[in-house]
Scaffold this active site. Sequence first.
Site, PDB file in Angstrom:
ATOM      1  N   ASP A   1      -9.637  36.315  26.364  1.00  0.00           N
ATOM      2  CA  ASP A   1      -9.015  36.933  27.538  1.00  0.00           C
ATOM      3  C   ASP A   1      -9.850  38.076  28.103  1.00  0.00           C
ATOM      4  O   ASP A   1     -10.811  38.539  27.476  1.00  0.00           O
ATOM      5  CB  ASP A   1      -7.592  37.425  27.211  1.00  0.00           C
ATOM      6  CG  ASP A   1      -7.493  38.096  25.843  1.00  0.00           C
ATOM      7  OD1 ASP A   1      -8.540  38.510  25.314  1.00  0.00           O
ATOM      8  OD2 ASP A   1      -6.381  38.201  25.312  1.00  0.00           O
TER       9      ASP A   1
ATOM     10  N   ASN B   1       4.584  42.275  20.255  1.00  0.00           N
ATOM     11  CA  ASN B   1       5.689  41.471  20.805  1.00  0.00           C
ATOM     12  C   ASN B   1       5.512  39.984  20.513  1.00  0.00           C
ATOM     13  O   ASN B   1       6.217  39.143  21.069  1.00  0.00           O
ATOM     14  CB  ASN B   1       5.822  41.704  22.319  1.00  0.00           C
ATOM     15  CG  ASN B   1       4.596  41.243  23.096  1.00  0.00           C
ATOM     16  OD1 ASN B   1       3.657  40.686  22.531  1.00  0.00           O
ATOM     17  ND2 ASN B   1       4.596  41.460  24.397  1.00  0.00           N
TER      18      ASN B   1
ATOM     19  N   HIS C   1       2.679  38.181  21.062  1.00  0.00           N
ATOM     20  CA  HIS C   1       1.754  37.430  21.918  1.00  0.00           C
ATOM     21  C   HIS C   1       0.489  37.037  21.158  1.00  0.00           C
ATOM     22  O   HIS C   1       0.112  37.680  20.177  1.00  0.00           O
ATOM     23  CB  HIS C   1       1.442  38.179  23.221  1.00  0.00           C
ATOM     24  CG  HIS C   1       0.542  39.381  23.113  1.00  0.00           C
ATOM     25  ND1 HIS C   1       0.654  40.464  23.950  1.00  0.00           N
ATOM     26  CD2 HIS C   1      -0.504  39.677  22.295  1.00  0.00           C
ATOM     27  CE1 HIS C   1      -0.280  41.356  23.655  1.00  0.00           C
ATOM     28  NE2 HIS C   1      -0.996  40.904  22.647  1.00  0.00           N
TER      29      HIS C   1
ATOM     30  N   GLU D   1       2.283  36.181  26.820  1.00  0.00           N
ATOM     31  CA  GLU D   1       3.404  37.067  26.515  1.00  0.00           C
ATOM     32  C   GLU D   1       4.674  36.261  26.224  1.00  0.00           C
ATOM     33  O   GLU D   1       4.724  35.052  26.517  1.00  0.00           O
ATOM     34  CB  GLU D   1       3.637  37.993  27.721  1.00  0.00           C
ATOM     35  CG  GLU D   1       2.443  38.884  28.072  1.00  0.00           C
ATOM     36  CD  GLU D   1       2.287  40.089  27.149  1.00  0.00           C
ATOM     37  OE1 GLU D   1       2.588  39.980  25.942  1.00  0.00           O
ATOM     38  OE2 GLU D   1       1.863  41.144  27.638  1.00  0.00           O
TER      39      GLU D   1
HETATM   40  C1  F6R Z   1      -7.184  40.435  22.473  1.00  0.00           C
HETATM   41  C2  F6R Z   1      -5.965  39.652  22.407  1.00  0.00           C
HETATM   42  C3  F6R Z   1      -4.655  40.249  22.005  1.00  0.00           C
HETATM   43  C4  F6R Z   1      -4.750  41.159  20.789  1.00  0.00           C
HETATM   44  C5  F6R Z   1      -3.387  41.734  20.434  1.00  0.00           C
HETATM   45  C6  F6R Z   1      -3.462  42.685  19.270  1.00  0.00           C
HETATM   46  O1  F6R Z   1      -8.260  39.632  22.866  1.00  0.00           O
HETATM   47  O2  F6R Z   1      -6.017  38.513  22.724  1.00  0.00           O
HETATM   48  O3  F6R Z   1      -3.757  39.202  21.739  1.00  0.00           O
HETATM   49  O4  F6R Z   1      -5.264  40.423  19.715  1.00  0.00           O
HETATM   50  O5  F6R Z   1      -2.855  42.390  21.544  1.00  0.00           O
HETATM   51  O6  F6R Z   1      -4.178  43.814  19.649  1.00  0.00           O
HETATM   52  P1  F6R Z   1      -4.666  44.911  18.572  1.00  0.00           P
HETATM   53  O7  F6R Z   1      -5.619  44.194  17.680  1.00  0.00           O
HETATM   54  O8  F6R Z   1      -5.350  45.963  19.394  1.00  0.00           O
HETATM   55  O9  F6R Z   1      -3.453  45.366  17.872  1.00  0.00           O
END
Ligand code: F6R
Length: 235
Positions: free
Chosen positions: A62, A128, A130, A135
């Site tokens: 992403d 959450n 995702h 989401e």
């Molecule tokens: C990032 C991504 C997100 C993160 C998730 C956890 O490329 O795809 O799904 O993996 O938001 O973020 P952290 O690791 O910062 O807690």
Amino acid sequence: MRIEIYNSSEEASLRALEIFKSSQQEGANVYGMATGSTPERLYELLSQSDIDFSQAVSINLDEYVGLEGENPQSYAYYMHDRLFKNKPFKASFIPNGQAKDIEDELARYDQVIKENPVDLQLLGLGSNGHIGFNEPGSDLEANTSLVNLTQSTIDDNQRFFASKEETPTKAITMGVGAIRKAKKIIIMAFGSQKAQAVRGMIEGPITSDLPASVLQKHPNVYVLLDKEAASLLNR
Ligand code: F6R
């Protein structure tokens, strides 16, 4: 799902390094990459390792919409800084969050994924539930999508930006449908703020309300947790 619980995120990251190495020895050549805080240590370990990605392909999950490529908070910058400058790949793909025509960009990225089926996909878990930026409520069959980030994700991400106003609210993400097609998946989650989502992912029903729960159906998933993230599991 193979669920592995470690005393620390350091141990879990070392385990992820091992899986990268063994996957490469078994012929993996296309790696799906995540950003965020969870894989930071793994990227350090990969950078210091003798693993050679010069003939491999990376595809990132992403990218935020609207940030300049050189913005230190863009995922393009993150990947260069944490991994690619140390371990260059033959080709590295990441969605272009500055594309003028977003629809074209979504189609381009779907084509990239189609031409480079992912052998090993690395994932982090949103608090959450995702994966990527898919989401709660996302279509579990979706291809690459433009998404509005939920307020909880915006709040989680705000720590990386100077102010609320500068925190992006939109992103381009690989869809859950594409993520599920990876041959092997590693999902890592660390810290008590992930414990609720971890429980839902592993022990809850498969539901678009918690997109990571769809991984229960995948035949080859490693879930690497630290003790805090695993603290609400019943089993
Ligand atoms: C990032 C991504 C997100 C993160 C998730 C956890 O490329 O795809 O799904 O993996 O938001 O973020 P952290 O690791 O910062 O807690």
